[in-house]
Design an enzyme around this catalytic site. Structure first.
Site, PDB file in Angstrom:
ATOM      1  CE  LYS A   1       4.126 -34.375 -13.876  1.00 18.02           C
ATOM      2  NZ  LYS A   1       3.252 -35.185 -13.037  1.00 18.02           N
TER       3      LYS A   1
ATOM      4  CE  LYS B   1       1.233 -27.216 -14.031  1.00 17.09           C
ATOM      5  NZ  LYS B   1       0.891 -28.625 -14.125  1.00 17.09           N
TER       6      LYS B   1
ATOM      7  CE  LYS C   1       1.109 -30.968  -5.743  1.00 18.05           C
ATOM      8  NZ  LYS C   1       0.772 -32.245  -6.362  1.00 18.05           N
TER       9      LYS C   1
END
Ligand code: TYM
Length: 328
Positions: free
Chosen positions: A112, A192, A195
């Site tokens: 992130k 993965k 969102k």
């Protein structure tokens, strides 16, 4: 006493079938016969940039989606993390027993921070998550595989605190599904499903229309073979079979046995039918309740009161163990 289960989802972006089969479907099964607590973790969400108006809007959307996916507000408690200040207070306290090294190892922080830039909150994210869980003397935490490392940290911090200051926290156990713990992107099956994927075709959202679902599944990446065989095929194909198995509530092996010899085209149609059927029911329920804000707010009010009361017990033990504040 009933076992306590606790889990949460960030109210960012839109919920997708990875969240559903990796987490929410398990929550629905596990809410039976347990003290179930499901949190909307908005404080975690602001570790990456958010639009405040959208974030607020997402709270009721997420509440309606939890219920539409099968969470029963008569059985489970649903609440918003930022409405219970015990989370940030315990998070702060746990910071003082967490080493830099423990947080530097976290793969989600590495991913992130590369994507969104660093901030201390993002670095500290797993400590707040440990606080979320430990506050409720949680027995089991149903999550997808990407949360495993965070769960290990929560256990380590609980052990360290208990050893240093006396037995206060229960050690939580992660409950990670066998079959669908990691659903991958339909377009890039080595990453993965997420969102925030820029390629919208890679993610099937719970509120997608039937046409969108069918299109995304039809265009999903597979391989140069044409028929399903038991040698399991490429990552793309096995991801589709994983999704199929999760929606069908059966093991991957059963799905391979059942579908062996079918063409990829036929299989994709079967998969799309299955996903459309389930998601259309979720969407219908969602649309029925999303407009009833009074009902949704009532659920969150009750959830907040329960969460504060229950977590106050742990919080008082923590303050006493550390000598914080005055004697009650
Ligand atoms: P979040 O919001 O990223 O995801 C919510 C849940 O969905 C699971 N999940 C997946 N499962 C399978 N395949 C995927 N592609 C996939 N993507 C997401 C996640 O594992 C998760 O269970 N840190 C957490 C939120 C959190 C939390 C907590 C969870 C905060 N405090 C305490 C449990 C307990 C998160 O970001 O989830």
């Amino acid at each position: 006493m009933d076992k306590v289960i606790f889990s949460g989802v960030q109210p960012s972006g839109n919920l997708h079938i990875g969240n559903y089969v990796g987490a929410l479907k398990q929550w629905v099964t596990m809410q039976e016969g347990r003290d179930a607590i499901f949190c909307i973790v908005d404080l975690h969400t602001i570790t990456v940039p958010q639009d405040p108006k959208v974030l607020r809007e997402k709270i009721l959307e997420m509440t309606a989606l939890y219920i539409a996916c099968g969470i029963d507000p008569e059985k489970a408690h649903i609440f918003v993390q930022s409405e219970n200040p015990n989370h940030t207070q315990l998070g702060w306290i746990l910071n003082t027993i967490t080493s830099f090294g423990q947080l530097e190892r976290m793969t989600q922080f590495k991913e992130k921070s590369q994507k969104y830039g660093e901030n201390v909150g993002l670095f500290d994210y797993p400590v707040l998550m440990a606080a979320d869980i430990l506050l409720y003397q949680t027995d089991e935490v149903p999550v997808g595989e990407d949360q495993k490392q965070h769960l290990e940290l929560a256990r380590d911090l609980a052990k360290k605190f208990n050893k240093q200051f006396g037995e206060v926290f229960k050690l939580p156990i992660p409950v990670i599904g066998k079959e669908a713990a990691r659903v991958m992107s339909l377009q890039a099956p080595t990453s993965k499903m997420s969102k925030s994927d820029v390629n919208q075709l890679g993610t099937v959202y719970l509120l997608d229309s039937e046409d969108q679902i069918r299109e995304k599944i039809k265009k999903a990446v597979t391989d140069s073979q044409t028929h399903i065989s038991k040698d399991r095929g490429s990552e793309g194909l096995s991801n589709l079979l994983t999704i199929y198995s999760a929606f069908k509530n059966q093991t991957l092996t059963d799905s391979y046995n059942q579908l062996e010899g079918k063409s990829y085209g036929e299989f994709k149609t079967l998969l799309a039918d299955l996903v459309v059927l389930d998601l259309s029911q979720i969407k219908k329920k969602y649309e029925e309740i999303r407009g009833n804000e009074e009902y949704l707010n009532q659920i969150l009010d009750g959830g907040r009161d329960f969460a504060i009361e229950k977590s106050n017990e742990t919080m008082q033990k923590v303050l006493d163990a550390l000598g914080l504040g005055r004697t009650a």
